[in-house]
Design a protein around this motif. Structure first.
Motif, mmCIF file in Angstrom:
data_model
loop_
_atom_site.group_PDB
_atom_site.id
_atom_site.type_symbol
_atom_site.label_atom_id
_atom_site.label_comp_id
_atom_site.label_asym_id
_atom_site.label_seq_id
_atom_site.Cartn_x
_atom_site.Cartn_y
_atom_site.Cartn_z
ATOM 1 N N THR A 55 -0.409 -9.716 5.715
ATOM 2 C CA THR A 55 0.901 -9.118 6.007
ATOM 3 C C THR A 55 1.525 -9.661 7.297
ATOM 4 O OG1 THR A 55 -0.323 -7.255 6.947
ATOM 5 C CG2 THR A 55 0.590 -6.966 4.724
ATOM 6 N N TYR A 82 2.532 -7.187 16.194
ATOM 7 C CA TYR A 82 1.177 -6.667 16.465
ATOM 8 C C TYR A 82 0.251 -6.895 15.275
ATOM 9 C CZ TYR A 82 3.871 -2.923 14.250
ATOM 10 O OH TYR A 82 4.729 -2.232 13.423
ATOM 11 N N PHE A 129 -4.070 -5.556 14.211
ATOM 12 C CA PHE A 129 -5.320 -4.896 14.628
ATOM 13 C C PHE A 129 -6.415 -5.261 13.626
ATOM 14 C CE2 PHE A 129 -4.112 -2.077 18.094
ATOM 15 C CZ PHE A 129 -2.748 -2.287 18.078
ATOM 16 N N TRP A 176 -8.176 0.305 11.815
ATOM 17 C CA TRP A 176 -6.941 0.836 11.240
ATOM 18 C C TRP A 176 -7.012 2.362 11.043
ATOM 19 C CZ3 TRP A 176 -5.404 -2.955 6.629
ATOM 20 C CH2 TRP A 176 -5.141 -4.222 7.159
ATOM 21 N N ASN A 177 -5.829 2.951 10.993
ATOM 22 C CA ASN A 177 -5.659 4.374 10.670
ATOM 23 C C ASN A 177 -6.341 5.316 11.651
ATOM 24 O OD1 ASN A 177 -4.052 3.851 8.385
ATOM 25 N ND2 ASN A 177 -5.882 3.325 7.219
ATOM 26 N N GLY A 208 -4.568 5.597 14.683
ATOM 27 C CA GLY A 208 -3.447 5.814 15.601
ATOM 28 C C GLY A 208 -3.364 4.794 16.727
ATOM 29 N N CYS A 223 -2.405 1.582 16.738
ATOM 30 C CA CYS A 223 -1.185 0.770 16.779
ATOM 31 C C CYS A 223 -0.022 1.612 17.303
ATOM 32 C CB CYS A 223 -0.870 0.186 15.396
ATOM 33 S SG CYS A 223 0.556 -0.912 15.468
ATOM 34 N N THR A 224 0.106 2.824 16.797
ATOM 35 C CA THR A 224 1.193 3.697 17.248
ATOM 36 C C THR A 224 1.099 3.914 18.762
ATOM 37 O OG1 THR A 224 1.142 4.797 15.103
ATOM 38 C CG2 THR A 224 2.281 5.958 16.890
ATOM 39 N N LYS A 227 10.065 -5.965 12.676
ATOM 40 C CA LYS A 227 10.292 -6.111 11.237
ATOM 41 C C LYS A 227 8.955 -6.052 10.521
ATOM 42 C CE LYS A 227 14.021 -9.489 11.750
ATOM 43 N NZ LYS A 227 14.507 -10.829 11.366
ATOM 44 N N ASN A 254 4.012 -3.645 3.333
ATOM 45 C CA ASN A 254 3.182 -3.235 4.467
ATOM 46 C C ASN A 254 3.705 -1.909 5.037
ATOM 47 O OD1 ASN A 254 1.340 -3.257 6.560
ATOM 48 N ND2 ASN A 254 2.402 -4.815 7.758
ATOM 49 N N PRO A 255 3.658 -0.837 4.202
ATOM 50 C CA PRO A 255 4.294 0.423 4.636
ATOM 51 C C PRO A 255 3.653 1.028 5.885
ATOM 52 C CG PRO A 255 3.024 0.754 2.620
ATOM 53 C CD PRO A 255 3.056 -0.721 2.863
ATOM 54 N N LYS A 311 5.510 2.958 9.025
ATOM 55 C CA LYS A 311 5.105 4.298 9.487
ATOM 56 C C LYS A 311 4.904 4.281 10.996
ATOM 57 C CE LYS A 311 3.646 8.370 7.791
ATOM 58 N NZ LYS A 311 2.289 8.647 7.305
ATOM 59 N N LYS A 341 6.974 6.425 13.706
ATOM 60 C CA LYS A 341 6.261 7.374 14.593
ATOM 61 C C LYS A 341 6.554 7.066 16.066
ATOM 62 C CE LYS A 341 2.072 6.911 12.882
ATOM 63 N NZ LYS A 341 0.613 7.131 12.917
HETATM 64 C C1 LIG Z 1 0.057 -2.374 10.398
HETATM 65 C C2 LIG Z 1 -1.096 -2.097 11.359
HETATM 66 C C3 LIG Z 1 -0.812 -2.763 12.674
HETATM 67 C C4 LIG Z 1 -1.207 -0.582 11.566
HETATM 68 O O1 LIG Z 1 -2.207 -0.331 12.555
HETATM 69 P P1 LIG Z 1 -2.958 1.064 12.667
HETATM 70 O O2 LIG Z 1 -3.669 1.099 13.978
HETATM 71 O O3 LIG Z 1 -3.722 1.335 11.434
HETATM 72 O O4 LIG Z 1 -1.705 2.076 12.734
HETATM 73 P P2 LIG Z 1 -1.737 3.639 13.048
HETATM 74 O O5 LIG Z 1 -3.105 4.163 12.784
HETATM 75 O O6 LIG Z 1 -1.136 3.869 14.382
HETATM 76 O O7 LIG Z 1 -0.701 4.209 11.960
HETATM 77 C C5 LIG Z 1 -0.795 3.811 10.600
HETATM 78 C C6 LIG Z 1 -0.038 4.822 9.760
HETATM 79 O O8 LIG Z 1 0.238 4.255 8.479
HETATM 80 C C7 LIG Z 1 -0.269 5.118 7.478
HETATM 81 N N1 LIG Z 1 -0.641 4.285 6.345
HETATM 82 C C8 LIG Z 1 -1.738 3.510 6.188
HETATM 83 N N2 LIG Z 1 -1.685 2.882 5.002
HETATM 84 C C9 LIG Z 1 -0.524 3.259 4.411
HETATM 85 C C10 LIG Z 1 0.106 2.960 3.179
HETATM 86 N N3 LIG Z 1 -0.454 2.124 2.295
HETATM 87 N N4 LIG Z 1 1.297 3.542 2.902
HETATM 88 C C11 LIG Z 1 1.896 4.373 3.790
HETATM 89 N N5 LIG Z 1 1.343 4.710 4.989
HETATM 90 C C12 LIG Z 1 0.152 4.143 5.272
HETATM 91 C C13 LIG Z 1 -1.420 5.837 8.129
HETATM 92 O O9 LIG Z 1 -1.751 7.008 7.439
HETATM 93 C C14 LIG Z 1 -0.840 6.096 9.501
HETATM 94 O O10 LIG Z 1 0.091 7.149 9.499
HETATM 95 P P3 LIG Z 1 -0.328 8.653 9.962
HETATM 96 O O11 LIG Z 1 -0.828 8.544 11.380
HETATM 97 O O12 LIG Z 1 0.954 9.411 9.863
HETATM 98 O O13 LIG Z 1 -1.397 9.097 9.037
HETATM 99 C C15 LIG Z 1 -2.431 -2.617 10.792
HETATM 100 O O14 LIG Z 1 -2.571 -2.159 9.490
HETATM 101 C C16 LIG Z 1 -2.542 -4.138 10.806
HETATM 102 O O15 LIG Z 1 -2.926 -4.732 11.805
HETATM 103 N N6 LIG Z 1 -2.228 -4.788 9.657
HETATM 104 C C17 LIG Z 1 -2.353 -6.253 9.541
HETATM 105 C C18 LIG Z 1 -1.394 -7.010 10.447
HETATM 106 C C19 LIG Z 1 0.018 -6.524 10.283
HETATM 107 O O16 LIG Z 1 0.451 -6.160 9.205
HETATM 108 N N7 LIG Z 1 0.754 -6.480 11.406
HETATM 109 C C20 LIG Z 1 2.120 -6.006 11.393
HETATM 110 C C21 LIG Z 1 3.057 -7.026 10.888
HETATM 111 S S1 LIG Z 1 4.698 -6.323 10.799
#
Ligand SMILES: CC(C)(COP(=O)(O)OP(=O)(O)OC[C@H]1O[C@@H](n2cnc3c(N)ncnc32)[C@H](O)[C@@H]1OP(=O)(O)O)[C@@H](O)C(=O)NCCC(=O)NCCS
Length: 183
Positions: free
Chosen positions: A39, A100, A102, A107-108, A110, A112-113, A135, A140-141, A145, A149
């Protein structure tokens, strides 16, 4: 603030600090996963040896020139590197674009938030930016999110604006203004 020395940022559980060359093996292990590559646009997969070192070496010159600030996200408790967050500056507009990633094992929780909020707050209060944008791909929902947040507003969808590994994809666009900040 010394313009040549990148300040670290502390949040509740995390320390965002400049990368060091000794982080390269961890960067390769985390960013080199297929889940992270899936993603993101600019992370190679497979992740070549030496690529992380070369990437880390760009950070200081880019920071000094005012192009970019890049942070290693680490856990305060253990010092473990868990991900990366950064800003590309658009100086003339006093704005920046955030990116960003991770490691999937983190993941999941909190993280990243928490990092986005820390960097947004730093960007407005210390760097005095007016706008921070980000963006994500519609498939990559979790990223959307995170941005919601952190107080960002969904501003629209760019249609097929990005070619990711040979396929045109839409992009979901978010931003926050300094006057929106509530934390
Ligand atoms: C996107 C990414 C940075 C999120 O990091 P993270 O530390 O897991 O994020 P957080 O834990 O702060 O928050 C994730 C939220 O998304 C939600 N979530 C996870 N998968 C989901 C899905 N398939 N659909 C909807 N929400 C989803 C989680 O439940 C959480 O929300 P909540 O706290 O309300 O429950 C991580 O998945 C990642 O590194 N992905 C690969 C690289 C990438 O995509 N980078 C961003 C490019 S734009």
């Amino acid at each position: 603030m010394n313009p040549n020395a990148q300040p670290s940022i502390k949040t509740q559980r995390l320390l965002l600090r400049p990368f060091q060359l000794t982080d390269a093996a961890d960067v390769q292990a985390l960013a080199g996963t297929k889940e992270v590559a899936a993603t993101t646009q600019y992370i190679p997969h497979p992740y070549p040896d030496g690529y992380a070192e070369a990437w880390i070496k760009t950070h200081k010159p880019n920071y000094i020139r005012g192009y970019q600030v890049m942070y290693a996200v680490t856990l305060q408790e253990t010092g473990e590197l868990i991900g990366c967050i950064g800003l590309d500056f658009h100086k003339e507009h006093e704005s920046a674009t955030m990116g960003y990633w991770f490691g999937p094992q983190y993941w999941n929780k909190g993280y990243c938030t928490e990092s986005v909020k820390g960097l947004v707050s730093f960007g407005f209060k210390v760097l005095k930016l007016n706008r921070i944008q980000a963006k994500h791909l519609p498939r990559n929902p979790a990223s959307g999110k995170v941005l919601t947040k952190a107080g960002m507003t969904h501003e629209g969808t760019e249609r097929k604006s990005t070619k990711v590994r040979g396929t045109f994809e839409n992009m979901e666009c978010y931003a926050i203004l300094r006057t929106d900040l509530s934390y």
